[in-house]
Design a protein around this motif. Structure first.
Motif, PDB file in Angstrom:
ATOM      1  N   GLU A  28       5.704 -16.612   5.553  1.00  0.00           N
ATOM      2  CA  GLU A  28       4.308 -16.486   5.948  1.00  0.00           C
ATOM      3  C   GLU A  28       4.031 -15.042   6.370  1.00  0.00           C
ATOM      4  O   GLU A  28       4.731 -14.492   7.219  1.00  0.00           O
ATOM      5  CB  GLU A  28       3.991 -17.419   7.114  1.00  0.00           C
ATOM      6  CG  GLU A  28       2.570 -17.278   7.648  1.00  0.00           C
ATOM      7  CD  GLU A  28       2.346 -18.075   8.918  1.00  0.00           C
ATOM      8  OE1 GLU A  28       1.183 -18.185   9.346  1.00  0.00           O
ATOM      9  OE2 GLU A  28       3.337 -18.583   9.489  1.00  0.00           O
ATOM     10  N   VAL A  29       3.021 -14.416   5.772  1.00  0.00           N
ATOM     11  CA  VAL A  29       2.626 -13.067   6.148  1.00  0.00           C
ATOM     12  C   VAL A  29       1.726 -13.151   7.382  1.00  0.00           C
ATOM     13  O   VAL A  29       0.688 -13.809   7.347  1.00  0.00           O
ATOM     14  CB  VAL A  29       1.890 -12.352   4.999  1.00  0.00           C
ATOM     15  CG1 VAL A  29       1.414 -10.973   5.457  1.00  0.00           C
ATOM     16  CG2 VAL A  29       2.795 -12.226   3.788  1.00  0.00           C
ATOM     17  N   VAL A  30       2.123 -12.472   8.440  1.00  0.00           N
ATOM     18  CA  VAL A  30       1.345 -12.512   9.684  1.00  0.00           C
ATOM     19  C   VAL A  30       0.525 -11.250   9.884  1.00  0.00           C
ATOM     20  O   VAL A  30      -0.309 -11.185  10.794  1.00  0.00           O
ATOM     21  CB  VAL A  30       2.261 -12.745  10.900  1.00  0.00           C
ATOM     22  CG1 VAL A  30       2.872 -14.135  10.851  1.00  0.00           C
ATOM     23  CG2 VAL A  30       3.344 -11.677  10.994  1.00  0.00           C
ATOM     24  N   GLY A  31       0.755 -10.223   9.048  1.00  0.00           N
ATOM     25  CA  GLY A  31      -0.035  -9.009   9.203  1.00  0.00           C
ATOM     26  C   GLY A  31       0.388  -7.932   8.232  1.00  0.00           C
ATOM     27  O   GLY A  31       1.422  -8.035   7.561  1.00  0.00           O
ATOM     28  N   THR A  32      -0.455  -6.894   8.134  1.00  0.00           N
ATOM     29  CA  THR A  32      -0.152  -5.720   7.312  1.00  0.00           C
ATOM     30  C   THR A  32      -0.428  -4.466   8.134  1.00  0.00           C
ATOM     31  O   THR A  32      -1.214  -4.480   9.076  1.00  0.00           O
ATOM     32  CB  THR A  32      -0.988  -5.684   6.021  1.00  0.00           C
ATOM     33  OG1 THR A  32      -2.382  -5.643   6.372  1.00  0.00           O
ATOM     34  CG2 THR A  32      -0.717  -6.902   5.162  1.00  0.00           C
ATOM     35  N   ALA A  33       0.215  -3.373   7.743  1.00  0.00           N
ATOM     36  CA  ALA A  33       0.006  -2.083   8.389  1.00  0.00           C
ATOM     37  C   ALA A  33       0.078  -1.007   7.322  1.00  0.00           C
ATOM     38  O   ALA A  33       0.806  -1.155   6.333  1.00  0.00           O
ATOM     39  CB  ALA A  33       1.059  -1.838   9.470  1.00  0.00           C
ATOM     40  N   ASN A  34      -0.677   0.083   7.522  1.00  0.00           N
ATOM     41  CA  ASN A  34      -0.749   1.138   6.513  1.00  0.00           C
ATOM     42  C   ASN A  34      -0.193   2.473   6.995  1.00  0.00           C
ATOM     43  O   ASN A  34      -0.319   3.481   6.300  1.00  0.00           O
ATOM     44  CB  ASN A  34      -2.193   1.328   6.051  1.00  0.00           C
ATOM     45  CG  ASN A  34      -2.823   0.046   5.536  1.00  0.00           C
ATOM     46  OD1 ASN A  34      -3.815  -0.416   6.088  1.00  0.00           O
ATOM     47  ND2 ASN A  34      -2.238  -0.550   4.511  1.00  0.00           N
ATOM     48  N   SER A  35       0.428   2.483   8.169  1.00  0.00           N
ATOM     49  CA  SER A  35       1.044   3.698   8.697  1.00  0.00           C
ATOM     50  C   SER A  35       2.160   3.309   9.651  1.00  0.00           C
ATOM     51  O   SER A  35       2.273   2.147  10.065  1.00  0.00           O
ATOM     52  CB  SER A  35       0.009   4.558   9.434  1.00  0.00           C
ATOM     53  OG  SER A  35      -0.400   3.910  10.639  1.00  0.00           O
ATOM     54  N   GLY A  36       2.973   4.293  10.026  1.00  0.00           N
ATOM     55  CA  GLY A  36       4.033   4.016  10.980  1.00  0.00           C
ATOM     56  C   GLY A  36       3.495   3.593  12.325  1.00  0.00           C
ATOM     57  O   GLY A  36       4.012   2.662  12.955  1.00  0.00           O
ATOM     58  N   GLU A  37       2.451   4.264  12.782  1.00  0.00           N
ATOM     59  CA  GLU A  37       1.853   3.921  14.076  1.00  0.00           C
ATOM     60  C   GLU A  37       1.313   2.501  14.071  1.00  0.00           C
ATOM     61  O   GLU A  37       1.532   1.727  15.014  1.00  0.00           O
ATOM     62  CB  GLU A  37       0.741   4.909  14.409  1.00  0.00           C
ATOM     63  CG  GLU A  37       0.082   4.664  15.773  1.00  0.00           C
ATOM     64  CD  GLU A  37      -1.002   5.674  16.084  1.00  0.00           C
ATOM     65  OE1 GLU A  37      -1.561   5.608  17.190  1.00  0.00           O
ATOM     66  OE2 GLU A  37      -1.298   6.526  15.215  1.00  0.00           O
ATOM     67  N   GLN A  38       0.608   2.127  13.003  1.00  0.00           N
ATOM     68  CA  GLN A  38       0.099   0.762  12.893  1.00  0.00           C
ATOM     69  C   GLN A  38       1.238  -0.248  12.840  1.00  0.00           C
ATOM     70  O   GLN A  38       1.131  -1.351  13.395  1.00  0.00           O
ATOM     71  CB  GLN A  38      -0.770   0.620  11.649  1.00  0.00           C
ATOM     72  CG  GLN A  38      -2.096   1.347  11.700  1.00  0.00           C
ATOM     73  CD  GLN A  38      -2.897   1.168  10.429  1.00  0.00           C
ATOM     74  OE1 GLN A  38      -2.622   0.279   9.614  1.00  0.00           O
ATOM     75  NE2 GLN A  38      -3.891   2.022  10.223  1.00  0.00           N
ATOM     76  N   ALA A  39       2.344   0.119  12.186  1.00  0.00           N
ATOM     77  CA  ALA A  39       3.478  -0.797  12.066  1.00  0.00           C
ATOM     78  C   ALA A  39       4.086  -1.107  13.423  1.00  0.00           C
ATOM     79  O   ALA A  39       4.404  -2.263  13.723  1.00  0.00           O
ATOM     80  CB  ALA A  39       4.535  -0.191  11.143  1.00  0.00           C
TER      81      ALA A  39
END
Length: 221
Positions: A28-39
């Motif tokens: 199950e995908v719980v989220g996405t991030a587009n940068s290291g900081e967001q990750a």
């Protein structure tokens, strides 16, 4: 259910990978991030079991981010998905204990096989270790490789070759493997032929217009 965080600088690619993951039972995908900081922020808030990590991020290189992610969640696993084919990147990922290294571009079946392999390894760890036999069952695949390698082959290099072969878009030659891993072509061929003898890989001949046919190797999921 294994929860997944997808980290990729391209939001459209992240959306495609999300669709792939959600087609695999048990994930199950719980989220996405587009940068290291967001990750790092997403990991802190969502606490996923597994991170699909791109290496080329706008604010950091993915391998440099792994330590930060594990500082936030020590038991988080990392599966690298990247276009980085440099031998140093592959070696660096293996040293940091990633569960797999998948080269872009890839199809659904490529990711599915690696997620299922990860799920099998994860489920093999018992909730409570009561004896050495419990430990041996968990370590069986790596112990078997180390104990049965022919003389002159090392488990560490075998892991690097296996990672390169798994990550190949279609097939891989000994020369291509040697370039990725940073070893000689002759050494690469010895490891590749070993995996074929174990039934973990297969080889096919590619015929050109002149010269000997090229041996091309393919990892068996």
């Amino acid at each position: 259910m294994i929860t997944v965080l997808i980290v990729d600088d391209d939001f459209m690619v992240a959306r495609i990978h999300r669709g792939f993951v959600e087609r695999v039972d048990g994930f199950e995908v719980v989220g996405t991030a587009n940068s290291g900081e967001q990750a790092v922020t997403a990991l802190r808030e969502l606490r996923p079991d597994l991170v699909l990590l791109d290496l080329y991020l706008p604010d950091t290189f993915g391998l440099d981010l792994i330590a930060q992610l594990r500082a936030e969640q020590p038991d988080c696993d990392i599966l690298v998905i990247t276009a980085a084919r440099e031998a140093d990147a592959v070696r660096g990922a293996v040293r940091q204990g990633v569960v797999n290294y998948l080269l872009k571009p890839f199809g659904f079946e490529d990711l599915q096989s690696r997620l299922r392999e990860y799920a099998r390894r994860r489920s093999s760890v018992p909730d409570r270790v009561t004896s050495q036999a419990d430990v041996d069952r968990v370590l069986a695949p790596s112990r078997q490789t180390a104990n049965h390698l022919p003389k002159g082959l090392s488990p560490e290099t075998a892991d690097l070759v296996a990672t390169a072969l798994r990550g190949a878009e279609h097939t891989l030659s000994a020369a291509g493997c040697a370039e990725q891993v940073g070893i000689s072509r002759v050494s690469a061929r010895r490891y590749l032929e070993y995996f074929c003898s174990c039934g973990q890989a297969e080889v096919a001949l590619r015929y050109g217009t002149t010269g000997r046919p090229e041996r091309r190797y393919h990892w068996l999921s």
